[in-house]
Scaffold this motif. Structure first.
Motif, PDB file in Angstrom:
ATOM      1  N   PHE A  75       3.672  -7.047  -5.143  1.00  0.00           N
ATOM      2  CA  PHE A  75       3.458  -6.257  -6.351  1.00  0.00           C
ATOM      3  C   PHE A  75       2.000  -6.240  -6.800  1.00  0.00           C
ATOM      4  N   GLY A  76       1.095  -6.803  -5.978  1.00  0.00           N
ATOM      5  CA  GLY A  76      -0.303  -6.881  -6.384  1.00  0.00           C
ATOM      6  C   GLY A  76      -0.901  -5.538  -6.740  1.00  0.00           C
ATOM      7  N   SER A  77      -0.686  -4.552  -5.878  1.00  0.00           N
ATOM      8  CA  SER A  77      -1.249  -3.226  -6.146  1.00  0.00           C
ATOM      9  C   SER A  77      -0.613  -2.593  -7.375  1.00  0.00           C
ATOM     10  N   LEU A  78       0.683  -2.831  -7.581  1.00  0.00           N
ATOM     11  CA  LEU A  78       1.359  -2.289  -8.755  1.00  0.00           C
ATOM     12  C   LEU A  78       0.899  -2.983 -10.034  1.00  0.00           C
ATOM     13  N   ILE A  79       0.596  -4.292  -9.919  1.00  0.00           N
ATOM     14  CA  ILE A  79       0.080  -5.020 -11.084  1.00  0.00           C
ATOM     15  C   ILE A  79      -1.278  -4.461 -11.490  1.00  0.00           C
ATOM     16  N   VAL A  80      -2.156  -4.262 -10.502  1.00  0.00           N
ATOM     17  CA  VAL A  80      -3.484  -3.715 -10.794  1.00  0.00           C
ATOM     18  C   VAL A  80      -3.360  -2.305 -11.369  1.00  0.00           C
ATOM     19  N   SER A  81      -2.464  -1.504 -10.804  1.00  0.00           N
ATOM     20  CA  SER A  81      -2.234  -0.161 -11.331  1.00  0.00           C
ATOM     21  C   SER A  81      -1.752  -0.233 -12.779  1.00  0.00           C
ATOM     22  N   GLY A  82      -0.949  -1.250 -13.075  1.00  0.00           N
ATOM     23  CA  GLY A  82      -0.431  -1.433 -14.424  1.00  0.00           C
ATOM     24  C   GLY A  82      -1.483  -1.820 -15.439  1.00  0.00           C
ATOM     25  N   PHE A  83      -2.653  -2.256 -14.969  1.00  0.00           N
ATOM     26  CA  PHE A  83      -3.745  -2.544 -15.894  1.00  0.00           C
ATOM     27  C   PHE A  83      -4.286  -1.259 -16.527  1.00  0.00           C
ATOM     28  N   GLY A  84      -3.917  -0.104 -15.933  1.00  0.00           N
ATOM     29  CA  GLY A  84      -4.357   1.177 -16.466  1.00  0.00           C
ATOM     30  C   GLY A  84      -5.237   1.968 -15.526  1.00  0.00           C
ATOM     31  N   PHE A  85      -5.257   1.579 -14.229  1.00  0.00           N
ATOM     32  CA  PHE A  85      -6.083   2.287 -13.250  1.00  0.00           C
ATOM     33  C   PHE A  85      -5.253   3.345 -12.530  1.00  0.00           C
ATOM     34  N   SER A  86      -5.916   4.404 -12.066  1.00  0.00           N
ATOM     35  CA  SER A  86      -5.241   5.442 -11.302  1.00  0.00           C
ATOM     36  C   SER A  86      -4.876   4.936  -9.911  1.00  0.00           C
ATOM     37  N   THR A  87      -4.059   5.708  -9.200  1.00  0.00           N
ATOM     38  CA  THR A  87      -3.635   5.298  -7.858  1.00  0.00           C
ATOM     39  C   THR A  87      -4.826   5.114  -6.918  1.00  0.00           C
ATOM     40  N   LEU A  88      -5.712   6.095  -6.870  1.00  0.00           N
ATOM     41  CA  LEU A  88      -6.868   6.003  -5.973  1.00  0.00           C
ATOM     42  C   LEU A  88      -7.793   4.868  -6.383  1.00  0.00           C
ATOM     43  N   ARG A  89      -8.006   4.710  -7.704  1.00  0.00           N
ATOM     44  CA  ARG A  89      -8.856   3.607  -8.162  1.00  0.00           C
ATOM     45  C   ARG A  89      -8.218   2.253  -7.821  1.00  0.00           C
ATOM     46  N   THR A  90      -6.902   2.169  -7.920  1.00  0.00           N
ATOM     47  CA  THR A  90      -6.200   0.921  -7.580  1.00  0.00           C
ATOM     48  C   THR A  90      -6.406   0.563  -6.113  1.00  0.00           C
ATOM     49  N   LEU A  91      -6.333   1.559  -5.225  1.00  0.00           N
ATOM     50  CA  LEU A  91      -6.543   1.292  -3.803  1.00  0.00           C
ATOM     51  C   LEU A  91      -7.947   0.756  -3.547  1.00  0.00           C
ATOM     52  N   ILE A  92      -8.947   1.311  -4.201  1.00  0.00           N
ATOM     53  CA  ILE A  92     -10.315   0.842  -4.039  1.00  0.00           C
ATOM     54  C   ILE A  92     -10.494  -0.557  -4.624  1.00  0.00           C
TER      55      ILE A  92
ATOM     56  N   TYR B 287       0.836  -1.210   0.000  1.00  0.00           N
ATOM     57  CA  TYR B 287       0.000   0.000   0.000  1.00  0.00           C
ATOM     58  C   TYR B 287       0.870   1.259   0.000  1.00  0.00           C
ATOM     59  N   ALA B 288       1.946   1.214   0.787  1.00  0.00           N
ATOM     60  CA  ALA B 288       2.834   2.373   0.857  1.00  0.00           C
ATOM     61  C   ALA B 288       3.490   2.666  -0.485  1.00  0.00           C
ATOM     62  N   ALA B 289       3.653   1.610  -1.321  1.00  0.00           N
ATOM     63  CA  ALA B 289       4.253   1.810  -2.646  1.00  0.00           C
ATOM     64  C   ALA B 289       3.402   2.732  -3.500  1.00  0.00           C
ATOM     65  N   LEU B 290       2.077   2.673  -3.309  1.00  0.00           N
ATOM     66  CA  LEU B 290       1.174   3.547  -4.053  1.00  0.00           C
ATOM     67  C   LEU B 290       1.117   4.951  -3.445  1.00  0.00           C
ATOM     68  N   LEU B 291       1.662   5.071  -2.229  1.00  0.00           N
ATOM     69  CA  LEU B 291       1.662   6.369  -1.546  1.00  0.00           C
ATOM     70  C   LEU B 291       3.054   7.006  -1.563  1.00  0.00           C
ATOM     71  N   SER B 292       3.861   6.599  -2.540  1.00  0.00           N
ATOM     72  CA  SER B 292       5.158   7.246  -2.851  1.00  0.00           C
ATOM     73  C   SER B 292       6.270   6.938  -1.860  1.00  0.00           C
ATOM     74  N   ILE B 293       6.245   5.775  -1.198  1.00  0.00           N
ATOM     75  CA  ILE B 293       7.345   5.464  -0.276  1.00  0.00           C
ATOM     76  C   ILE B 293       8.655   5.267  -1.031  1.00  0.00           C
ATOM     77  N   SER B 294       8.587   4.663  -2.233  1.00  0.00           N
ATOM     78  CA  SER B 294       9.819   4.432  -2.994  1.00  0.00           C
ATOM     79  C   SER B 294      10.500   5.751  -3.344  1.00  0.00           C
ATOM     80  N   LYS B 295       9.721   6.727  -3.735  1.00  0.00           N
ATOM     81  CA  LYS B 295      10.275   8.036  -4.086  1.00  0.00           C
ATOM     82  C   LYS B 295      10.853   8.733  -2.861  1.00  0.00           C
ATOM     83  N   ASP B 296      10.107   8.690  -1.746  1.00  0.00           N
ATOM     84  CA  ASP B 296      10.547   9.397  -0.540  1.00  0.00           C
ATOM     85  C   ASP B 296      11.802   8.782   0.069  1.00  0.00           C
TER      86      ASP B 296
END
Length: 482
Positions: free
Chosen positions: A286-303, A59-68
């Motif tokens: 990587f589940g959340s990143l895989i779903v995001s890679g389907f073409g969904f936005s960050t917020l949509r991926t979390l939902i 979840y933190a990966a979608l909230l920019s932990i890698s960048k920070d």
């Protein structure tokens, strides 16, 4: 007046018939209901929090932990894998401490420790920091699943265990539901404090409260359960003495360790666990990143983590129903779940990227394998007799679990984002090997049961397995459950 203990008949097919006169039926029902109302909810909520904490990095990966934190290349993959190095380091010591200490108090103490560690994630500022806290989080969480499986094996009869193992494991899927909702809410916080730090503090705070609840209310054995009356405690012990459930024995027996290492079923379970957790390690991290890679936005991926989690609940409950209402269906159900996962992974791999919904449906099908972890634990607690042997086999299974989860994220190359082709191929291979192991294990159990039938070995109803702490190899009247 002393009650006569009934025998437990085992048919040639390995089916176990319940005793009818060992414990008064009304008393037996009351004890079972009390156990279900006290033990299972405590374990379920704890496992939900455990999986939330373990998967919080996703979840933190979608909230920019890698960048920070300045993570580059495979550093995020290693931050995911290092958790299981800690888990691995603690797996065998945990098997020893489960035997030597009251299991309820021991596992509750580890919950409090890991909740403090998850809160320390918020203090991380670089790769070294996140690697350190993830390692020690794995150390602290290593006691949970093996302790829970031992507790179920300690309080419930063999024929009752599969359903209860599935019930506490539902917490795994509930974590996805609550994790998605909480992360979605945290993502909208606009204070100067990074959202991923708030996430870790929130998850850790909830866990420490539940750890304290467990410390006071989680029992360690039927005979010492204060929520049961004296009559109910006696009944709880008696009902187990008519099955091959092994009582708690605070003695570490080396000959049972040797037997565990030489038993074919041990190694089939170990290889199966390693193979199935190669895709698991990748999908959890990587589940959340895989779903995001389907073409969904960050917020949509979390939902969208919520429908994925709901699909896990469906698979777990389906597996629980099949194994409860169909005799000798545990291994067959596990095979079926792996087949579904292969189909789902193929869908994610082969469907055109423009069809986002279809690929998401494939992901929901892929996660069917999650129902197999509680079932595989039920196989161990039901088919491995001898308290030390059982804890050693569980330790080996969880070592394989760690190694598979360490390897899994490494197949997900950052250069292949968002498709992660090599990760999906590795998942299909892992599912294939696990499928072969399940087929061989089924054949082994059938062969062993037939061999014992031919020997004329019959379970006579005495308590020799319980009293003498015999193993499934030593007691030829033991029948393996399919």
């Amino acid at each position: 007046m002393e009650k006569e203990v009934a025998t437990e008949a085992v048919t040639s097919k390995g089916e176990v018939s319940l005793p009818v006169d060992a414990v008064d039926p009304a008393l037996n029902k009351r004890v079972l209901q009390k156990l279900d109302m006290r033990l299972v909810p405590l374990l379920c909520v704890c496992y939900m929090l455990q999986f939330l904490d373990k998967s919080s990095l996703s979840y933190a990966a979608l909230l920019s932990i890698s960048k920070d934190l300045g993570l580059v290349g495979q550093q995020y993959s290693w931050a995911s894998s290092v958790f299981y190095f800690g888990y691995l380091a603690m797996s065998y010591p945990t098997s020893y401490m489960i035997v030597k200490f009251p299991i309820g108090k021991y596992v509750s103490a580890t919950v409090i420790v890991w909740s403090a560690i998850i809160m320390l994630h918020a203090a991380c500022s670089n790769f070294g920091g996140i690697m350190t806290v993830r390692f020690f989080l794995g150390v602290a969480e290593a006691a949970v699943a093996p302790s829970f499986s031992i507790l179920i094996g300690t309080f419930y009869r063999r024929d009752e265990q599969a359903l209860r193992q599935c019930f506490w494991f539902v917490g795994n899927a509930l974590a996805g539901v609550f994790g998605g909702l909480i992360s979605y809410g945290v993502a909208h916080i606009t204070t100067g404090f990074e959202p991923w730090k708030i996430l870790f503090l929130l998850f850790g705070g909830c866990t420490i409260v539940w750890g304290c609840v467990m410390l006071f209310f989680l029992p360690s054995a039927p005979a010492t359960s204060t929520f049961l009356t004296e009559e109910e405690r006696e009944a709880a012990v008696t009902r187990l003495q008519t099955s091959t459930t092994v009582s708690v024995v605070h003695e570490y027996k080396i000959h049972q360790v040797v037997e565990a290492l030489l038993d074919p079923q041990t190694w089939l379970l170990v290889v199966y666990t390693f193979a199935i957790n190669i895709p698991n390690g990748g999908l959890v991290s990587f589940g959340s990143l895989i779903v995001s890679g389907f073409g969904f936005s960050t917020l949509r991926t979390l939902i969208l983590q919520i429908p994925v989690a709901c699909s896990q609940i469906f698979w777990i409950l389906l597996a629980a129903a099949l194994t409860t209402f169909i005799k000798r269906a545990r291994l067959a159900t596990m095979i079926l779940m792996v087949v579904f996962s292969v189909v789902g992974t193929a869908m994610m791999f082969a469907i055109d990227p423009v069809h986002k919904a279809a690929r998401l449906a494939g992901f929901c099908l892929t996660v069917a394998y999650v129902a197999n972890l509680p079932l595989s634990l039920a196989v161990v607690t039901s088919n491995v007799a001898g308290y030390t042997k059982k804890t050693v086999v569980l330790a080996m299974v969880f070592i394989a679990y760690c190694v598979g989860n360490i390897a899994g994220p490494q197949f997900f190359k950052s250069s292949q984002a968002p498709g992660y082709r090599s990760g999906l191929i590795a998942g299909v291979c892992g599912f294939g090997v696990s499928l072969l192991c399940l087929v061989l294990l089924t054949a082994y159990y059938i062969g062993q049961n037939k061999q014992r039938d031919n020997e004329g070995a019959i379970v006579a109803g005495e308590q020799e397995i319980l009293v003498d702490d015999q193993t499934d190899k030593q007691h030829r009247g033991f029948r393996y459950m399919l």
